[in-house]
Design a protein around this motif. Structure first.
Motif, mmCIF file in Angstrom:
data_model
loop_
_atom_site.group_PDB
_atom_site.id
_atom_site.type_symbol
_atom_site.label_atom_id
_atom_site.label_comp_id
_atom_site.label_asym_id
_atom_site.label_seq_id
_atom_site.Cartn_x
_atom_site.Cartn_y
_atom_site.Cartn_z
ATOM 1 N N ALA A 233 0.836 -1.206 0.000
ATOM 2 C CA ALA A 233 0.000 0.000 0.000
ATOM 3 C C ALA A 233 0.874 1.261 0.000
ATOM 4 C CB ALA A 233 -0.921 -0.010 1.220
ATOM 5 N N GLN A 234 1.938 1.228 0.787
ATOM 6 C CA GLN A 234 2.803 2.412 0.859
ATOM 7 C C GLN A 234 3.547 2.651 -0.451
ATOM 8 O OE1 GLN A 234 5.146 2.816 4.449
ATOM 9 N NE2 GLN A 234 6.702 4.047 3.417
ATOM 10 N N VAL A 235 4.087 1.604 -1.020
ATOM 11 C CA VAL A 235 4.820 1.746 -2.277
ATOM 12 C C VAL A 235 3.877 2.167 -3.405
ATOM 13 C CG1 VAL A 235 6.117 0.487 -4.058
ATOM 14 C CG2 VAL A 235 6.665 0.170 -1.636
ATOM 15 N N ASP A 236 2.677 1.593 -3.449
ATOM 16 C CA ASP A 236 1.712 1.964 -4.478
ATOM 17 C C ASP A 236 1.331 3.440 -4.367
ATOM 18 O OD1 ASP A 236 1.740 -0.573 -5.484
ATOM 19 O OD2 ASP A 236 -0.173 -1.198 -4.588
ATOM 20 N N SER A 237 1.261 3.926 -3.133
ATOM 21 C CA SER A 237 0.836 5.303 -2.914
ATOM 22 C C SER A 237 1.978 6.313 -3.042
ATOM 23 C CB SER A 237 0.199 5.438 -1.526
ATOM 24 O OG SER A 237 -0.117 6.780 -1.246
ATOM 25 N N LEU A 238 3.126 5.993 -2.446
ATOM 26 C CA LEU A 238 4.216 6.965 -2.347
ATOM 27 C C LEU A 238 5.368 6.706 -3.312
ATOM 28 C CD1 LEU A 238 4.369 7.308 1.553
ATOM 29 C CD2 LEU A 238 3.094 8.710 -0.093
ATOM 30 N N GLY A 239 5.340 5.594 -3.983
ATOM 31 C CA GLY A 239 6.378 5.301 -4.952
ATOM 32 C C GLY A 239 7.504 4.454 -4.397
ATOM 33 N N LYS A 240 8.319 3.935 -5.299
ATOM 34 C CA LYS A 240 9.404 3.056 -4.885
ATOM 35 C C LYS A 240 10.494 3.785 -4.100
ATOM 36 C CE LYS A 240 8.782 -0.206 -8.718
ATOM 37 N NZ LYS A 240 9.431 -0.882 -9.893
ATOM 38 N N GLY A 241 10.544 5.090 -4.195
ATOM 39 C CA GLY A 241 11.555 5.848 -3.468
ATOM 40 C C GLY A 241 11.213 6.113 -2.021
ATOM 41 N N THR A 242 10.129 5.548 -1.524
ATOM 42 C CA THR A 242 9.696 5.768 -0.148
ATOM 43 C C THR A 242 10.622 5.072 0.848
ATOM 44 O OG1 THR A 242 7.757 5.729 1.300
ATOM 45 C CG2 THR A 242 8.176 3.753 -0.017
ATOM 46 N N THR A 243 10.402 5.343 2.125
ATOM 47 C CA THR A 243 11.154 4.694 3.204
ATOM 48 C C THR A 243 10.223 3.743 3.940
ATOM 49 O OG1 THR A 243 12.612 6.609 3.507
ATOM 50 C CG2 THR A 243 12.456 5.043 5.335
ATOM 51 N N LEU A 244 10.585 2.471 3.987
ATOM 52 C CA LEU A 244 9.754 1.465 4.650
ATOM 53 C C LEU A 244 10.313 1.153 6.037
ATOM 54 C CD1 LEU A 244 9.113 -0.991 1.664
ATOM 55 C CD2 LEU A 244 7.539 0.723 2.618
ATOM 56 N N LEU A 245 9.430 1.125 7.024
ATOM 57 C CA LEU A 245 9.799 0.814 8.406
ATOM 58 C C LEU A 245 9.850 -0.704 8.562
ATOM 59 C CD1 LEU A 245 10.291 1.820 11.311
ATOM 60 C CD2 LEU A 245 7.803 1.933 11.596
#
Length: 442
Positions: A224-236
């Motif tokens: 959900a986070q990658v789909d929304s914010l893109g592959k450049g996001t930071t994952l916890l």
């Protein structure tokens, strides 16, 4: 002036009540006693640095200028003072017309300071200057403490960026001021949107553990986070099992994953393991961000780790153990009478107990050695020695009640980095010690 620029609630009309009761009772007595109009010189300084600190950082000057400019006793404030019988009616009438009309000089914001440094000089009538004591000290003591902690953390971090994320660990208005002070001290970004809005500080943020926990699986959360914010996001990646989370993160985002964040555990050990795993998975450009109650000592301990950025909260907004700088606002000179031509005479507190001060209007200069490295803070009341004439530190901030020295926050931040770089190398040591240069009175 929009009060939102000061970090004030929208229903606060001025900064005039950011003061102590006795400032107004002193004013009333001075008006009645005939000393209110005597030309006076007040200075802000500290007698000592917080234990173990090698230098201080001047921060909050821009907020002081806003506060002085907005120091007005409007009808609502006057009604409050009248209802509480704080001062008499003649004093209220005097306050109704209050506008600071004096001069303010000070160390430029971002500059470093030492014991005895006259970081701010406020000059005008006794009446108009005495009212500003509390608001000036509350701003400088708080902001300079945060900036000093930020500077130490920035020095320990080296070229790795620092994220300020302490808003939830302090008062909501203090959080905005802390973000600003942290930026002055070398932090790159903040999580606090109010600080970004008011001061133009870059803001960052992605997700917390709650975001992972609200999903049925960690994979669902990452997707959900990658789909929304893109592959450049930071994952916890430390909600459950770090190793599994890192593997899953790269599977979902691919090697273009921006970063992973680690918020718990043995950060040194975990960071090394995560870096190795990311590299093996082909995510060689994915960054590692660490958080979890960091301070300058923890940051320094991670210097050899493969960490790319640090997020700091609690220890930063509490001054890393020193939430105030113990700055004081003292009358150092006053006119012999209310006559505008009356000469100034030095005054100073001389009581026992370590709270003495040096009288007289002061200048300050920083003497360099042959290599251009600072070797002494020189403070005096007479003529400035010729060799120090171009080394003077105080600059004009307010002239005749008008602010003359507003500047962009980025310029302040750059000044601090340059000032710190001109100190002896031992200034950056985290071990306890004395001020890195002495203060000399001449």
């Amino acid at each position: 002036m929009n009060t939102a620029d000061l970090g004030l609630p929208v229903d606060v009309p001025s900064t005039a009540l950011f003061t102590d009761h006795y400032e107004l009772t002193m004013l009333q007595a001075a008006l009645r006693g005939g000393t209110a109009d005597r030309h006076s010189v007040f200075e802000v300084f500290t007698r000592r640095l917080p234990e173990g600190r090698r230098y201080g950082v001047v921060a909050g000057t821009g907020r002081v200028l806003d506060a002085v400019e907005n120091f007005r006793f409007d009808a609502g404030v006057l009604d409050f003072l009248r209802e509480r019988d704080v001062v008499d009616e003649p004093t209220l009438q005097w306050l109704a017309d209050y506008r600071f009309s004096g001069d303010i000089w000070g160390y430029p914001e971002g500059e470093v300071y030492f014991p005895g440094s006259p970081v701010l000089r406020v000059e005008g009538s006794f009446a108009e200057c005495v009212l500003l004591e509390t608001v000036i000290l509350s701003i400088l003591n708080h902001d300079s403490a945060i900036a000093a902690a930020a500077s130490r953390m920035s020095s320990a971090a080296g070229d790795r960026p620092l994220i300020e994320m302490g808003a939830r660990r302090t008062h909501e208005l203090a959080a905005v001021a802390a973000s600003r002070a942290a930026y002055v001290g070398g932090f790159a970004t903040t999580s606090d949107l109010a600080a970004g809005f008011r001061y133009g500080i870059p803001t960052v943020g992605t997700s917390a553990h709650a975001f992972t926990l609200i999903h049925d699986t960690e994979r669902d959360a990452f997707r959900a986070q990658v789909d929304s914010l893109g592959k450049g996001t930071t994952l916890l990646v430390d909600t459950y099992d770090v190793q599994e989370a890192v593997k899953m993160a790269v599977e979902i985002a691919g090697p273009e994953l921006g970063a992973v964040r680690i918020d718990s555990g043995d950060l040194l050990l975990v960071a090394h393991r995560v870096r190795q795993q990311l590299d093996e998975l082909g995510a060689t450009n994915t960054k590692i961000v660490v958080t979890s109650d960091l301070d300058e000592y923890a940051i320094a301990s991670l210097a050899a780790s493969p960490v790319d950025a640090y997020g700091v909260g609690t220890q930063l907004v509490t001054g890393s153990g020193h939430p105030t700088c113990s700055m004081v606002y003292k009358l150092v000179a006053r006119a012999e009478s209310a006559d505008p031509k009356a000469p100034l005479v030095p005054v100073a507190k001389k009581s026992a107990g370590g709270k003495t001060s040096v009288g007289g209007r002061k200048w300050a200069a920083r003497r360099p050695d042959a290599d251009g490295v600072a070797e002494a803070e020189v403070v005096g009341t007479g003529a400035v020695p010729e060799e120090l004439a171009d080394r003077q530190l105080l600059v004009e901030l307010v002239k005749g009640g008008e602010v003359v020295a507003r500047e962009p926050l980025d310029a302040v931040r750059e000044r601090h980095i340059a000032a710190r770089d001109r100190l002896p190398l031992s200034a950056t040591q985290l071990s306890r010690g004395e001020p890195v240069i002495p203060t000399e009175y001449v």
